[in-house]
Motif scaffolding. Structure first.
Motif, PDB file in Angstrom:
ATOM      1  N   ILE A  16       0.844  -1.204   0.000  1.00  0.00           N
ATOM      2  CA  ILE A  16       0.000   0.000   0.000  1.00  0.00           C
ATOM      3  C   ILE A  16       0.876   1.250   0.000  1.00  0.00           C
ATOM      4  O   ILE A  16       0.621   2.199  -0.752  1.00  0.00           O
ATOM      5  CB  ILE A  16      -0.978  -0.007   1.192  1.00  0.00           C
ATOM      6  N   MET A  19       2.245   1.813  -3.376  1.00  0.00           N
ATOM      7  CA  MET A  19       1.207   2.321  -4.282  1.00  0.00           C
ATOM      8  C   MET A  19       0.999   3.815  -4.076  1.00  0.00           C
ATOM      9  O   MET A  19       0.867   4.572  -5.039  1.00  0.00           O
ATOM     10  CB  MET A  19      -0.109   1.574  -4.044  1.00  0.00           C
ATOM     11  N   LEU A  20       0.988   4.248  -2.819  1.00  0.00           N
ATOM     12  CA  LEU A  20       0.731   5.660  -2.502  1.00  0.00           C
ATOM     13  C   LEU A  20       1.927   6.554  -2.806  1.00  0.00           C
ATOM     14  O   LEU A  20       1.793   7.769  -2.840  1.00  0.00           O
ATOM     15  CB  LEU A  20       0.313   5.799  -1.040  1.00  0.00           C
ATOM     16  N   ILE A  30      -7.338   1.292  -3.826  1.00  0.00           N
ATOM     17  CA  ILE A  30      -6.352   0.479  -3.090  1.00  0.00           C
ATOM     18  C   ILE A  30      -6.882  -0.936  -2.906  1.00  0.00           C
ATOM     19  O   ILE A  30      -6.200  -1.912  -3.215  1.00  0.00           O
ATOM     20  CB  ILE A  30      -6.024   1.124  -1.723  1.00  0.00           C
TER      21      ILE A  30
END
Length: 121
Positions: A16, A19-20, A30
Motif C-alpha cells: 500500500i 502504491m501511494l 487500493i
C-alpha cells in the motif's frame, strides 16, 4: 518508531505504501488491487493511518489516502546506524585514497622525467 516498524512489518501494508508513493488513491482503488477483502484492506489502512504513515481525506463519498514518509525518517536513521561504515572503514577508505594519489603522483613524475630525458637526448 515502534508503531512505524510494526506497521511496515506486513507485506500488504508495505505494498500500500508503495502504491501511494505515486500519489493519492481512494480506498476503493487500493482495495481493488488486492485479493483480500475490503474490510481487511480497511484494517491495514487504519494501522497505517494510526502510525502516521498515511493521511486520509474524505472527498464526497470517497476517502483518499496520501503517503506521509516523514515517520519513516526516524526509523531509517536508526537502521542506518547498523549500515554506516565504522570509524576503521573510514580510515581505510582515506588510506586507499592516499595510496592512489601517491601512485598517480609518482606515475606523473616518472612520465615527466622520461620526457625530459627524451628531449635532452
Amino acid at each position: 518508531m515502534d508503531e512505524v516498524a510494526a506497521a511496515i512489518m506486513d507485506p500488504v501494508r508495505r505494498e500500500i505504501l508503495l502504491m501511494l508513493r505515486n500519489g493519492p488513491l481512494s480506498a476503493g482503488q487500493i482495495a481493488g488491487r488486492f485479493s483480500v477483502s475490503r474490510p481487511a484492506v480497511s484494517r491495514h489502512l487504519r494501522v497505517l493511518r494510526e502510525s502516521g504513515l498515511v493521511h486520509d481525506e474524505l472527498v464526497g463519498r470517497q476517502r483518499f489516502y496520501t503517503l506521509d514518509a516523514g515517520p519513516l525518517t526516524e526509523l531509517a536513521e536508526w537502521i542506518s546506524r547498523f549500515t554506516r561504515p565504522s570509524g576503521w572503514e573510514h580510515r581505510l577508505d582515506a588510506l586507499e585514497t592516499e595510496v592512489h594519489r601517491t601512485r598517480r603522483e609518482r606515475r606523473t613524475a616518472s612520465q615527466e622525467s622520461d620526457r625530459v630525458r627524451k628531449d635532452t637526448a
